[in-house]
Write a protein that holds these residues in place. Sequence first.
Motif, PDB file in Angstrom:
ATOM      1  N   PHE A 535       0.869  -1.177   0.000  1.00  0.00           N
ATOM      2  CA  PHE A 535       0.000   0.000   0.000  1.00  0.00           C
ATOM      3  C   PHE A 535       0.902   1.222   0.000  1.00  0.00           C
ATOM      4  O   PHE A 535       1.616   1.477   0.964  1.00  0.00           O
ATOM      5  CB  PHE A 535      -0.899  -0.032   1.233  1.00  0.00           C
ATOM      6  CG  PHE A 535      -1.834   1.143   1.365  1.00  0.00           C
ATOM      7  CD1 PHE A 535      -2.432   1.729   0.254  1.00  0.00           C
ATOM      8  CD2 PHE A 535      -2.141   1.657   2.621  1.00  0.00           C
ATOM      9  CE1 PHE A 535      -3.302   2.808   0.389  1.00  0.00           C
ATOM     10  CE2 PHE A 535      -3.007   2.721   2.769  1.00  0.00           C
ATOM     11  CZ  PHE A 535      -3.584   3.301   1.645  1.00  0.00           C
ATOM     12  N   SER A 546      -7.959   1.725   2.591  1.00  0.00           N
ATOM     13  CA  SER A 546      -7.866   1.754   1.134  1.00  0.00           C
ATOM     14  C   SER A 546      -8.877   0.784   0.542  1.00  0.00           C
ATOM     15  O   SER A 546      -8.892  -0.405   0.904  1.00  0.00           O
ATOM     16  CB  SER A 546      -6.451   1.370   0.687  1.00  0.00           C
ATOM     17  OG  SER A 546      -6.417   0.947  -0.659  1.00  0.00           O
ATOM     18  N   CYS A 548      -8.825  -0.384  -2.406  1.00  0.00           N
ATOM     19  CA  CYS A 548      -8.056  -1.378  -3.152  1.00  0.00           C
ATOM     20  C   CYS A 548      -7.538  -2.476  -2.224  1.00  0.00           C
ATOM     21  O   CYS A 548      -7.675  -3.675  -2.515  1.00  0.00           O
ATOM     22  CB  CYS A 548      -6.903  -0.691  -3.879  1.00  0.00           C
ATOM     23  SG  CYS A 548      -5.706  -1.798  -4.644  1.00  0.00           S
ATOM     24  N   VAL A 549      -6.945  -2.085  -1.101  1.00  0.00           N
ATOM     25  CA  VAL A 549      -6.460  -3.074  -0.143  1.00  0.00           C
ATOM     26  C   VAL A 549      -7.621  -3.906   0.381  1.00  0.00           C
ATOM     27  O   VAL A 549      -7.537  -5.143   0.472  1.00  0.00           O
ATOM     28  CB  VAL A 549      -5.711  -2.391   1.015  1.00  0.00           C
ATOM     29  CG1 VAL A 549      -5.349  -3.412   2.097  1.00  0.00           C
ATOM     30  CG2 VAL A 549      -4.447  -1.699   0.512  1.00  0.00           C
ATOM     31  N   ASP A 550      -8.729  -3.246   0.720  1.00  0.00           N
ATOM     32  CA  ASP A 550      -9.892  -3.957   1.249  1.00  0.00           C
ATOM     33  C   ASP A 550     -10.367  -5.030   0.276  1.00  0.00           C
ATOM     34  O   ASP A 550     -10.679  -6.165   0.665  1.00  0.00           O
ATOM     35  CB  ASP A 550     -11.037  -2.981   1.525  1.00  0.00           C
ATOM     36  CG  ASP A 550     -10.699  -1.975   2.615  1.00  0.00           C
ATOM     37  OD1 ASP A 550      -9.643  -2.113   3.256  1.00  0.00           O
ATOM     38  OD2 ASP A 550     -11.496  -1.042   2.816  1.00  0.00           O
ATOM     39  N   GLU A 551     -10.421  -4.683  -0.984  1.00  0.00           N
ATOM     40  CA  GLU A 551     -10.904  -5.631  -1.985  1.00  0.00           C
ATOM     41  C   GLU A 551     -10.002  -6.859  -2.068  1.00  0.00           C
ATOM     42  O   GLU A 551     -10.479  -7.999  -2.070  1.00  0.00           O
ATOM     43  CB  GLU A 551     -10.982  -4.944  -3.353  1.00  0.00           C
ATOM     44  CG  GLU A 551     -11.448  -5.861  -4.477  1.00  0.00           C
ATOM     45  CD  GLU A 551     -11.443  -5.170  -5.825  1.00  0.00           C
ATOM     46  OE1 GLU A 551     -11.929  -5.798  -6.805  1.00  0.00           O
ATOM     47  OE2 GLU A 551     -10.958  -4.027  -5.929  1.00  0.00           O
ATOM     48  N   LYS A 552      -8.682  -6.650  -2.132  1.00  0.00           N
ATOM     49  CA  LYS A 552      -7.749  -7.765  -2.246  1.00  0.00           C
ATOM     50  C   LYS A 552      -7.793  -8.647  -0.996  1.00  0.00           C
ATOM     51  O   LYS A 552      -7.787  -9.884  -1.087  1.00  0.00           O
ATOM     52  CB  LYS A 552      -6.329  -7.251  -2.457  1.00  0.00           C
ATOM     53  CG  LYS A 552      -6.132  -6.410  -3.716  1.00  0.00           C
ATOM     54  CD  LYS A 552      -6.363  -7.196  -4.981  1.00  0.00           C
ATOM     55  CE  LYS A 552      -6.072  -6.358  -6.215  1.00  0.00           C
ATOM     56  NZ  LYS A 552      -6.394  -7.099  -7.464  1.00  0.00           N
ATOM     57  N   THR A 567       1.864  -6.774  -6.443  1.00  0.00           N
ATOM     58  CA  THR A 567       0.605  -6.027  -6.378  1.00  0.00           C
ATOM     59  C   THR A 567       0.729  -4.858  -5.410  1.00  0.00           C
ATOM     60  O   THR A 567       1.125  -5.028  -4.253  1.00  0.00           O
ATOM     61  CB  THR A 567      -0.548  -6.938  -5.939  1.00  0.00           C
ATOM     62  OG1 THR A 567      -0.695  -8.011  -6.874  1.00  0.00           O
ATOM     63  CG2 THR A 567      -1.858  -6.155  -5.868  1.00  0.00           C
ATOM     64  N   THR A 568       0.392  -3.659  -5.895  1.00  0.00           N
ATOM     65  CA  THR A 568       0.495  -2.445  -5.086  1.00  0.00           C
ATOM     66  C   THR A 568      -0.783  -1.635  -5.218  1.00  0.00           C
ATOM     67  O   THR A 568      -1.293  -1.430  -6.325  1.00  0.00           O
ATOM     68  CB  THR A 568       1.686  -1.583  -5.531  1.00  0.00           C
ATOM     69  OG1 THR A 568       2.892  -2.328  -5.371  1.00  0.00           O
ATOM     70  CG2 THR A 568       1.779  -0.304  -4.706  1.00  0.00           C
ATOM     71  N   CYS A 569      -1.312  -1.187  -4.099  1.00  0.00           N
ATOM     72  CA  CYS A 569      -2.456  -0.277  -4.066  1.00  0.00           C
ATOM     73  C   CYS A 569      -1.942   1.125  -3.752  1.00  0.00           C
ATOM     74  O   CYS A 569      -0.981   1.287  -2.989  1.00  0.00           O
ATOM     75  CB  CYS A 569      -3.475  -0.706  -3.015  1.00  0.00           C
ATOM     76  SG  CYS A 569      -4.315  -2.271  -3.369  1.00  0.00           S
ATOM     77  N   THR A 570      -2.585   2.135  -4.316  1.00  0.00           N
ATOM     78  CA  THR A 570      -2.215   3.523  -4.040  1.00  0.00           C
ATOM     79  C   THR A 570      -3.287   4.187  -3.199  1.00  0.00           C
ATOM     80  O   THR A 570      -4.445   3.761  -3.190  1.00  0.00           O
ATOM     81  CB  THR A 570      -2.016   4.305  -5.344  1.00  0.00           C
ATOM     82  OG1 THR A 570      -3.210   4.220  -6.125  1.00  0.00           O
ATOM     83  CG2 THR A 570      -0.859   3.726  -6.138  1.00  0.00           C
TER      84      THR A 570
END
Length: 571
Positions: A535, A546, A548-552, A567-570
């Motif tokens: 992240f 985030s 994005c983090v929550d989804e993954k 894999t990186t979330c912004t």
Amino acid sequence: MILPWTDHPGEYLVITAAARHRRRRQTLVLALAVLGAASLAGCTNGPGPDGNRPRSSAAPADPADRPELRRFYSQQLTWRPCGDHRCASLTVPMDYSRPGNGKTFVLPLAKTVTATPGKRVGSLVLNPGGPGERGVQLIKDGVADDLGRGLRERFDVVSFDPRGVGESKPALTCLTKDPMKPVEPAERPVAEQPESAPLHPRTEAERVAALADARTTAADCRKASGPLLPHVGTDDAARDLDVLRAALGERRLTYVGWSYGTSLGTSYAEQFPRRVRAMVLDGAVDPSLDWRQRMLGQSTGFRKAVEEYADSCADAIGDGCPGATPEEIRALIDRLLERTRREPLPVDDSAYGLDAAGLVAALSLSMYTPEDQWKGLSEALRAADEGDATKLAALASGEEPPDTDADAETETSDEPVDAGTGTAETGSASTVPEDNRDAALIAVNCLDVPHPRDPQAYWDALAPAEKAAGAYGTAGVTNELVCRDWPAGRGRPHRVDAPGVPPVLVVGTAGDPATPYGEAVGLARQFPGGMLLSFDSPGHTGYGRSACVDEKVEEYLIALTKVRPGTTCTA
């Protein structure tokens, strides 16, 4: 999403010990925990030839098969309504090497039943970190409401107060007097008036005083909680987690741990690798690091986070910054550090004010969730520069600064969980504070991580720490003194040893000051099949901050969907 693990953060010791000095001088609470006692027996084994932690010969591969543990593993939970949730209690042996001696911890549990019939996978167990955070309060604060719908449809959400924490019976304390009756400064003899401790003790007198302070607190902890001190380490808490898994009727554990909760999860995976279904470790603690490596990493992380605050303040909060440019903000902070080194700044209702240790604590604690905390920090810095450190003092003790625009949250009035009565002697009920996370944090950390006995090891660490992290580094070293007299537990720095564990998901936040990103990288590499989700953001932890983090994370928890390397979330 609710961020319950940052309400009173403080991984390792660098934050809380600084706050401890400030609170002591203001006589807001009595001394915090430094749990140490030469009288506490506990064998200490060295690391094995491969550098991994030693295994206890008393513990077979499957503890549930031990006849003397069967009654704990076979217990049935009795759930009852508690507000909008359900509560129960779990009994675990105080000493797993002697589970039949009659001494136990009774741990409060809470859950929210959210799973949809026909879709239910099982129970999702959460640990909010600390060590010392209360899982029951996490549930009561409504964390389940902020999880994704798909996750709630498949899991009931469960948490607990670990042994010695919160409403656990018995519970840790280092208070030897009624916490509701603090000693007023005017009532203290002159010799007992607290003095400002330097962040970098250089003279012999300063170092003698620092050591004496640690010994005094250790004596208080021995007097108040001596019988509990050897039994609150993470490995024992992880064994409790397996008893909980069995009591919940789960064949395998689905778990999310934030910050210190990653240490708890790692220990569980090492002891019970084939009982893991899915495990998310967010804000990772790398077990291969020793005390000095951890301290330097975290201290440097806080220094960098404060620099990032100066650089990014205008973008984050606009005109509310305490300076027009990053250079002006840095100059203000440097100015306050210099002033507080000479003399504490005035604080309302305090005879002692805010010293340099308190200022470092306020700055550091404000780096956990920038989106929520930087505005309040900016207001507090402006006020302190004008001569009033009241708001900074509130931040240093983990509180909302007074008179800010932050939304105030009201404590729920749910009745406390009736967790039964413990069987070990400890402080009387009147001396155990409602919030004992300070005692638990230092107790667990000192037991888990070996620290040198020789004071010179700490003095030798001061110059490198100052070079790497300035005031945050020297504060980090002196705060570690609280563990000097603590008897070593069985743990040693080691690489993860969890053969057969399924892929574990580690979440690392690039700008995390409390659990630096490098530790997440290291932990993911140590797990067989370990996955790293990055992240790219400042602040502590990623899940809950985030989308994005929550989804993954939730795809993994629900369907065991793997996260691809890189894999990186912004933000």
